[in-house]
Design a protein around this motif. Structure first.
Motif, PDB file in Angstrom:
ATOM      1  N   GLY A  95      35.816 -17.541  46.766  1.00  0.00           N
ATOM      2  CA  GLY A  95      36.549 -18.610  46.084  1.00  0.00           C
ATOM      3  C   GLY A  95      35.953 -19.984  46.296  1.00  0.00           C
ATOM      4  N   GLY A  96      34.729 -20.045  46.803  1.00  0.00           N
ATOM      5  CA  GLY A  96      34.053 -21.330  46.936  1.00  0.00           C
ATOM      6  C   GLY A  96      34.259 -22.022  48.272  1.00  0.00           C
ATOM      7  N   HIS A  97      34.968 -21.358  49.206  1.00  0.00           N
ATOM      8  CA  HIS A  97      35.234 -22.016  50.486  1.00  0.00           C
ATOM      9  C   HIS A  97      34.606 -21.307  51.678  1.00  0.00           C
ATOM     10  N   PHE A 155      40.913 -17.933  53.209  1.00  0.00           N
ATOM     11  CA  PHE A 155      40.748 -17.534  54.612  1.00  0.00           C
ATOM     12  C   PHE A 155      41.695 -16.384  54.953  1.00  0.00           C
ATOM     13  N   PHE A 206      40.018 -15.375  41.296  1.00  0.00           N
ATOM     14  CA  PHE A 206      40.593 -15.955  42.510  1.00  0.00           C
ATOM     15  C   PHE A 206      41.161 -17.335  42.196  1.00  0.00           C
ATOM     16  N   GLN A 207      42.414 -17.541  42.547  1.00  0.00           N
ATOM     17  CA  GLN A 207      43.101 -18.794  42.207  1.00  0.00           C
ATOM     18  C   GLN A 207      43.718 -19.429  43.445  1.00  0.00           C
ATOM     19  N   GLY A 208      42.979 -19.420  44.521  1.00  0.00           N
ATOM     20  CA  GLY A 208      43.572 -19.928  45.753  1.00  0.00           C
ATOM     21  C   GLY A 208      42.813 -21.101  46.321  1.00  0.00           C
ATOM     22  N   ASP A 209      43.418 -21.708  47.329  1.00  0.00           N
ATOM     23  CA  ASP A 209      42.753 -22.820  48.012  1.00  0.00           C
ATOM     24  C   ASP A 209      42.061 -22.310  49.271  1.00  0.00           C
ATOM     25  N   THR A 210      41.661 -23.227  50.124  1.00  0.00           N
ATOM     26  CA  THR A 210      40.872 -22.860  51.307  1.00  0.00           C
ATOM     27  C   THR A 210      41.654 -21.913  52.222  1.00  0.00           C
ATOM     28  N   LEU A 211      42.902 -22.272  52.500  1.00  0.00           N
ATOM     29  CA  LEU A 211      43.687 -21.445  53.417  1.00  0.00           C
ATOM     30  C   LEU A 211      43.963 -20.066  52.804  1.00  0.00           C
ATOM     31  N   SER A 212      44.259 -20.025  51.505  1.00  0.00           N
ATOM     32  CA  SER A 212      44.525 -18.729  50.838  1.00  0.00           C
ATOM     33  C   SER A 212      43.320 -17.810  50.965  1.00  0.00           C
TER      34      SER A 212
END
Lengths: 198, 354
Positions: free
Chosen positions: A171-173, A138, A130-136
């Protein structure tokens, strides 16, 4: 001579039993635990090519979810439809837009609990790649939840498992510990851009 | 007939040799030797085994447990005097640290012989101000002395008292990801490392300003979201800042949105959003102050504010913001960038106090 033959037969039987036992032990110790697949792709679950049905899919695109209709050969069993939804989600919306899923993820199984929760078991690549940020993250979870709920009957919630196990997060979020309904019920209202310039 | 008998004998002999040698190819479990030693203020736990076995092991630590996932099955040997409960489940080794007052765990991987080393910091003085796991980066020398001169804040009559009251005493900084959770990766850097570097720089800068600062992790270790929440709430943080990377080239500041969650009876048991409810307005104000300061420092880079029910933020009893800096895949966070980032956050916090 006759006793010799009995000896030999006995030894051969012992040998075969030994090989079988060793092989079994070897398999038990080397194969890591793998959840039994509740379902694998079953050609029997699909009907003739002329018979189609539509899937309503929700894909994360540019900070929101895009709705797409996809036409596929008809499937009648709920698990086959669930698999089709997840496979289509893996493929992405097309038209040059990539898959929302991390690379090399495979579906290990789909289960339905007595509590009407659909359990989606993904390979560990879902977490590792997984290579995304918080919004990705979600939108990935919400899109998968919405796609499954839109196409399956008798399902009230969706829970993601990784390699057959409950993991804390993808992804940690956001939590994977709980089913996705609560999270997915949230409507993202968009960004407030450059607040200093307002 | 004799020829037949010799052939049979040879065949049986060959088969016996194969049968005897077969178990040699089967996997033999590795041995993991557990040792420990007490040190001043803590304890060192060492897991020693073969090079590849240790190299490919994954560690997950929290103040309550050490978990080591080895690449294959193993047998663990430990001294009978080892004070913690050790449990083994196939490839996983668990060392339970519950009720052992462990405040921090540092993990290192050493070679010659290959070993995993866990340095446990133990809380030695009971009744000290810190009641939950973790250690301050540096103890601030008593912030906000009464005789300390304070700049005038506004045109209002009360000159000295107001700013001091709003000054945050404890700041908790949360470097995202860690351990096996790498976050976003690029060829040059990983998010978990950049998060930690920026968090430490920010912590040092805030400490120099006289604040007490705590980090939710100070090393490359995985800390569960729940532990981060408990840690911050236990420190009675006045401000909580979580540091992550965006996957694009803009800054994003997240606050929780606890109002808009559609919570029905079926999912109510899962709801952990109640903690942030009392601080949501303060969080939004803090996020706006930070966004404006970042926008001024990084002109030309877009700054966005978002509200999402992020579990980490939902559970915090403090004004809390999650900051995503432009992706590590697109920006190199050298010393200059770190300084600019830290400087903008300091300005944002200062503006929020006013």
């Amino acid at each position: 001579m006759s006793s010799k033959k009995i000896w030999i037969t006995f030894l051969v039987i012992i040998f075969l039993a030994g090989v079988s036992a060793s092989y079994l032990l070897y398999r038990i110790f080397t194969q890591q635990e793998r959840p039994l697949l509740a379902l694998t792709a079953s050609p029997a679950a699909t009907a003739g090519p002329e018979d189609f049905f539509d899937l309503r899919m929700y894909y994360p695109v540019e900070g929101g979810l895009e709705t797409l209709e996809k036409r596929l050969p008809r499937r009648t069993k709920q698990f086959a439809i669930a698999e089709a939804v997840i496979e289509e989600y893996f493929k992405g919306p097309g038209d040059g837009k990539g898959s929302p899923m991390p690379q090399n993820v495979s579906l290990l199984g789909v289960y339905k609990g007595l509590d009407h929760v659909l359990y989606v078991d993904l390979s560990d690549e879902a977490r590792r790649n997984f290579q995304g940020d918080t919004l990705s993250e979600f939108l990935l979870l919400k899109g998968l939840y919405e796609s499954l709920l839109a196409n399956l009957q008798d399902i009230e919630d969706v829970k993601i498992l990784i390699d057959g196990k409950e993991m804390e997060t993808l992804g940690g979020h956001f939590y994977l510990k709980y089913p996705l309904k609560n999270l997915s019920s949230y409507e993202f209202h968009g960004d407030t851009r450059n607040p200093g310039e307002q | 007939m004799e020829k037949y008998s010799v052939m049979i004998k040879r065949a049986v002999l060959s088969l016996l040799v194969i049968l005897i040698s077969f178990p040699l190819f089967a996997e033999t479990p590795n041995t993991v030797s557990l040792r420990f030693g007490k040190q001043e203020g803590g304890m060192r736990v060492v897991l020693q085994s073969d090079d590849d076995f240790v190299k490919n092991a994954t560690t997950v630590t929290s103040p309550s447990q050490i978990e080591v996932i080895f690449p294959s099955i193993f047998v663990v040997t430990k001294p009978t005097t080892f004070p913690y409960e050790v449990r083994q489940e196939e490839r996983r080794l668990f060392i339970s640290l519950k009720e052992q007052n462990v405040t921090d765990i540092k993990v290192s991987r050493l070679s010659g012989p290959a070993r995993l080393v866990f340095d446990l910091n133990l809380k030695t003085v009971p009744g000290q101000s810190s009641k939950t796991p973790g250690q301050p980066v540096q103890k601030a020398p008593q912030p906000a002395r009464k005789d300390q001169p304070v700049p005038a804040q506004s045109a209002s009559g009360s000159q000295n008292a107001q700013p001091q009251q709003h000054r945050p005493r404890v700041v908790v900084i949360d470097p995202g990801h860690g351990g096996y959770d790498y976050g976003i990766l690029s060829k040059q850097a990983s998010e978990k490392d950049t998060d930690l570097v920026l968090a430490k720089s920010l912590a040092n800068a805030l400490t120099r300003k006289g604040l007490t600062v705590y980090l939710t992790r100070k090393a490359d270790q995985y800390v569960p979201i729940g532990d981060r929440i408990r840690f911050s709430n236990g420190k009675a943080a006045a401000i909580f800042i979580s540091i992550h990377s965006s996957s694009s080239n803009h800054f994003a500041l997240y606050t929780s949105d606890v109002e808009d969650l559609n919570i029905d009876a079926a999912v109510r048991p899962y709801n952990v959003a109640s903690q942030q409810r009392n601080h949501i307005e303060e969080s939004r104000t803090l996020a706006k102050s930070l966004a404006i300061a970042i926008g001024k420092e990084f002109t030309g880079t877009e700054v966005v504010m978002r509200e999402l029910p992020v579990p980490l933020l939902n559970g915090l009893q403090a004004p809390a913001v999650l900051i995503e800096y432009p992706s590590v895949a697109q920006v190199r966070y050298d010393q200059k960038m770190q300084d600019r980032f830290v400087d903008s956050i300091l300005k944002g916090i200062a503006a929020n106090e006013q």
